[in-house]
Scaffold this motif. Structure first.
Motif, PDB file in Angstrom:
ATOM      1  N   VAL A 168       0.973  -1.199  -0.033  1.00 42.06           N
ATOM      2  CA  VAL A 168      -0.055  -0.086   0.000  1.00 42.06           C
ATOM      3  C   VAL A 168       0.612   1.265  -0.039  1.00 42.06           C
ATOM      4  N   THR A 169       2.055   1.197   0.747  1.00 37.00           N
ATOM      5  CA  THR A 169       2.871   2.258   1.042  1.00 37.00           C
ATOM      6  C   THR A 169       3.574   2.702  -0.598  1.00 37.00           C
ATOM      7  N   TRP A 170       3.674   1.606  -1.294  1.00 41.42           N
ATOM      8  CA  TRP A 170       4.505   1.735  -2.401  1.00 41.42           C
ATOM      9  C   TRP A 170       3.497   2.269  -3.638  1.00 41.42           C
ATOM     10  N   PHE A 171       2.426   1.859  -3.461  1.00 39.88           N
ATOM     11  CA  PHE A 171       1.372   2.166  -4.679  1.00 39.88           C
ATOM     12  C   PHE A 171       0.245   3.629  -4.236  1.00 39.88           C
ATOM     13  N   ALA A 172       0.133   3.736  -2.917  1.00 40.31           N
ATOM     14  CA  ALA A 172      -0.815   4.884  -2.828  1.00 40.31           C
ATOM     15  C   ALA A 172      -0.202   6.178  -2.945  1.00 40.31           C
ATOM     16  N   PRO A 173      -1.096   7.172  -3.211  1.00 35.83           N
ATOM     17  CA  PRO A 173      -0.544   8.521  -3.390  1.00 35.83           C
ATOM     18  C   PRO A 173      -0.077   8.882  -2.068  1.00 35.83           C
ATOM     19  N   GLU A 174       1.213   9.907  -2.222  1.00 36.92           N
ATOM     20  CA  GLU A 174       1.723  10.129  -0.944  1.00 36.92           C
ATOM     21  C   GLU A 174       0.787  10.768   0.100  1.00 36.92           C
ATOM     22  N   LYS A 175      -0.042  11.811  -0.400  1.00 36.20           N
ATOM     23  CA  LYS A 175      -0.918  12.352   0.646  1.00 36.20           C
ATOM     24  C   LYS A 175      -1.764  11.572   1.412  1.00 36.20           C
ATOM     25  N   TYR A 176      -2.160  10.481   0.629  1.00 36.44           N
ATOM     26  CA  TYR A 176      -3.189   9.312   1.298  1.00 36.44           C
ATOM     27  C   TYR A 176      -2.418   8.036   1.754  1.00 36.44           C
ATOM     28  N   LEU A 177      -1.073   8.198   1.919  1.00 35.75           N
ATOM     29  CA  LEU A 177      -0.226   7.172   2.640  1.00 35.75           C
ATOM     30  C   LEU A 177      -0.896   6.585   3.914  1.00 35.75           C
ATOM     31  N   VAL A 178      -1.150   7.436   4.781  1.00 32.62           N
ATOM     32  CA  VAL A 178      -1.405   7.040   6.302  1.00 32.62           C
ATOM     33  C   VAL A 178      -2.812   6.515   6.171  1.00 32.62           C
ATOM     34  N   PRO A 179      -3.958   7.279   5.672  1.00 28.09           N
ATOM     35  CA  PRO A 179      -5.122   6.550   5.865  1.00 28.09           C
ATOM     36  C   PRO A 179      -5.381   5.358   4.883  1.00 28.09           C
ATOM     37  N   GLY A 180      -4.341   5.213   3.814  1.00 31.45           N
ATOM     38  CA  GLY A 180      -4.362   4.063   2.912  1.00 31.45           C
ATOM     39  C   GLY A 180      -3.979   2.845   3.625  1.00 31.45           C
ATOM     40  N   VAL A 181      -2.670   3.062   4.293  1.00 36.29           N
ATOM     41  CA  VAL A 181      -2.006   2.039   4.973  1.00 36.29           C
ATOM     42  C   VAL A 181      -2.827   1.448   6.047  1.00 36.29           C
ATOM     43  N   ALA A 182      -3.668   2.431   6.967  1.00 41.00           N
ATOM     44  CA  ALA A 182      -4.505   2.236   8.060  1.00 41.00           C
ATOM     45  C   ALA A 182      -5.705   1.379   7.545  1.00 41.00           C
ATOM     46  N   ALA A 183      -6.376   2.014   6.388  1.00 40.54           N
ATOM     47  CA  ALA A 183      -7.611   1.281   5.990  1.00 40.54           C
ATOM     48  C   ALA A 183      -7.374  -0.384   5.278  1.00 40.54           C
ATOM     49  N   GLY A 184      -6.111  -0.125   4.570  1.00 47.18           N
ATOM     50  CA  GLY A 184      -5.972  -1.662   3.980  1.00 47.18           C
ATOM     51  C   GLY A 184      -5.449  -2.541   5.263  1.00 47.18           C
ATOM     52  N   SER A 185      -4.583  -2.069   6.238  1.00 42.97           N
ATOM     53  CA  SER A 185      -4.269  -3.036   7.164  1.00 42.97           C
ATOM     54  C   SER A 185      -5.217  -3.361   8.074  1.00 42.97           C
ATOM     55  N   LEU A 186      -6.231  -2.746   8.337  1.00 45.63           N
ATOM     56  CA  LEU A 186      -7.284  -3.021   9.468  1.00 45.63           C
ATOM     57  C   LEU A 186      -8.317  -4.007   8.527  1.00 45.63           C
ATOM     58  N   ALA A 187      -8.401  -3.536   7.183  1.00 40.73           N
ATOM     59  CA  ALA A 187      -9.336  -4.842   6.224  1.00 40.73           C
ATOM     60  C   ALA A 187      -8.556  -6.290   6.298  1.00 40.73           C
ATOM     61  N   ALA A 188      -7.123  -6.227   6.198  1.00 43.43           N
ATOM     62  CA  ALA A 188      -6.584  -7.256   6.206  1.00 43.43           C
ATOM     63  C   ALA A 188      -6.791  -8.102   7.568  1.00 43.43           C
ATOM     64  N   LEU A 189      -6.593  -7.196   8.574  1.00 41.85           N
ATOM     65  CA  LEU A 189      -6.580  -7.762   9.952  1.00 41.85           C
ATOM     66  C   LEU A 189      -7.755  -8.417  10.360  1.00 41.85           C
ATOM     67  N   ALA A 190      -8.903  -7.649   9.912  1.00 39.58           N
ATOM     68  CA  ALA A 190     -10.153  -8.042  10.137  1.00 39.58           C
ATOM     69  C   ALA A 190     -10.645  -9.659   9.489  1.00 39.58           C
ATOM     70  N   LEU A 191      -9.913  -9.704   7.938  1.00 43.40           N
ATOM     71  CA  LEU A 191     -10.003 -10.793   7.409  1.00 43.40           C
ATOM     72  C   LEU A 191      -9.175 -11.826   7.940  1.00 43.40           C
ATOM     73  N   LEU A 192      -8.017 -11.807   8.288  1.00 48.23           N
ATOM     74  CA  LEU A 192      -7.287 -12.823   9.077  1.00 48.23           C
ATOM     75  C   LEU A 192      -7.844 -13.131  10.335  1.00 48.23           C
ATOM     76  N   GLY A 193      -8.469 -12.388  11.227  1.00 49.09           N
ATOM     77  CA  GLY A 193      -9.206 -12.765  12.189  1.00 49.09           C
ATOM     78  C   GLY A 193     -10.380 -13.623  11.897  1.00 49.09           C
ATOM     79  N   ALA A 194     -11.264 -13.195  10.920  1.00 46.20           N
ATOM     80  CA  ALA A 194     -12.332 -14.110  10.698  1.00 46.20           C
ATOM     81  C   ALA A 194     -11.959 -15.531  10.153  1.00 46.20           C
ATOM     82  N   VAL A 195     -10.655 -15.567   9.205  1.00 47.99           N
ATOM     83  CA  VAL A 195     -10.286 -16.764   8.888  1.00 47.99           C
ATOM     84  C   VAL A 195      -9.773 -17.696  10.121  1.00 47.99           C
ATOM     85  N   ALA A 196      -8.905 -17.159  10.877  1.00 44.60           N
ATOM     86  CA  ALA A 196      -8.528 -17.690  11.930  1.00 44.60           C
ATOM     87  C   ALA A 196      -9.689 -18.406  12.781  1.00 44.60           C
TER      88      ALA A 196
END
Length: 233
Positions: A168-196
């Motif tokens: 996400v850091t590599w591809f996201a526009p720099e001004k949206y880097l923080v919210p992009g990383v946060a949103a993508g990571s939280l979505a992945a964490l929720a998915l991981l928690g559901a799978v586990a």
């Protein structure tokens, strides 16, 4: 509809060894690296510096996870071997007492005295140490400690988890880097928690929610630290 299990049936406990290391590693990879990236980005540095910090964190984190799992599970394996050796010595020197001890375990589980004695005799005739390991110590192949497997699974899972916020850091526009990383990571964490949770037979929403909550708290904390220190450096 046939709800009868197929045999040999597989149970959730049979997955606990690899599942624990994999879920823990991936969760740590996402939370640690996402928090690191957000903390560094909040200090108002460029994308290049954020990526360097993230890659360094990935390598260090994966090695740390592997070492930690290996040491922890190796200690467990050492304890298991010591217990098995003790049972082997006790069988060689006090076979009658060991037989009575095993029969007593079966009586406590509901067998009558005669049947408990017969079961203990037959099991000890075949594998006395294995019988005591299973029924006295609770050691089975399902729960046997495997240090190398745990270390490799943990390191690989950490690296895979860490790759997501880095991507996400590599591809996201720099001004949206923080919210992009946060949103993508939280979505992945929720998915991981559901799978586990699904793999372990628990509720999906509960599993997703508790993982995402702690991830959000970690990212918020590092964002505050990065912003505070960035103002002074």
């Amino acid at each position: 509809m046939n709800n009868q299990p197929t045999y040999p049936a597989r149970h959730y406990a049979q997955k606990i060894g690899w599942m624990r290391a994999t879920v823990l590693g991936a969760n740590d990879g996402i939370v640690s690296i996402a928090s690191l990236l957000i903390g560094v980005a909040a200090a108002s540095v460029g994308r290049g510096e954020v990526l360097i910090a993230g890659v360094a964190g990935l390598v260090a984190g994966a090695m740390s996870m592997a070492a930690g799992e290996y040491v922890s599970v190796s200690s467990q394996a050492d304890t298991e071997r010591a217990d098995l050796e003790r049972e082997r010595c006790e069988h060689e020197t006090h076979a009658d007492e060991e037989h009575e001890e095993l029969a007593g375990i079966y009586r406590q589980r509901g067998l009558d005295a005669g049947l408990a004695k017969q079961v203990a005799e037959q099991l000890m005739a075949r594998d006395p140490v294995g019988a005591h390991a299973r029924d006295e110590l609770g050691l089975t192949e399902v729960h046997r400690a495997r240090p190398i497997q745990a270390a490799l699974a943990s390191a690989a899972a950490f690296a895979v988890g860490a790759a997501l916020p880095l991507g996400v850091t590599w591809f996201a526009p720099e001004k949206y880097l923080v919210p992009g990383v946060a949103a993508g990571s939280l979505a992945a964490l929720a998915l991981l928690g559901a799978v586990a949770a699904y793999t372990g037979g628990a509720g999906l929403l509960k599993g997703a929610g508790r993982v995402a909550l702690w991830g959000a708290l970690a990212m918020a904390a590092t964002a505050l630290v990065g912003r505070a220190f960035g103002a002074f450096v």
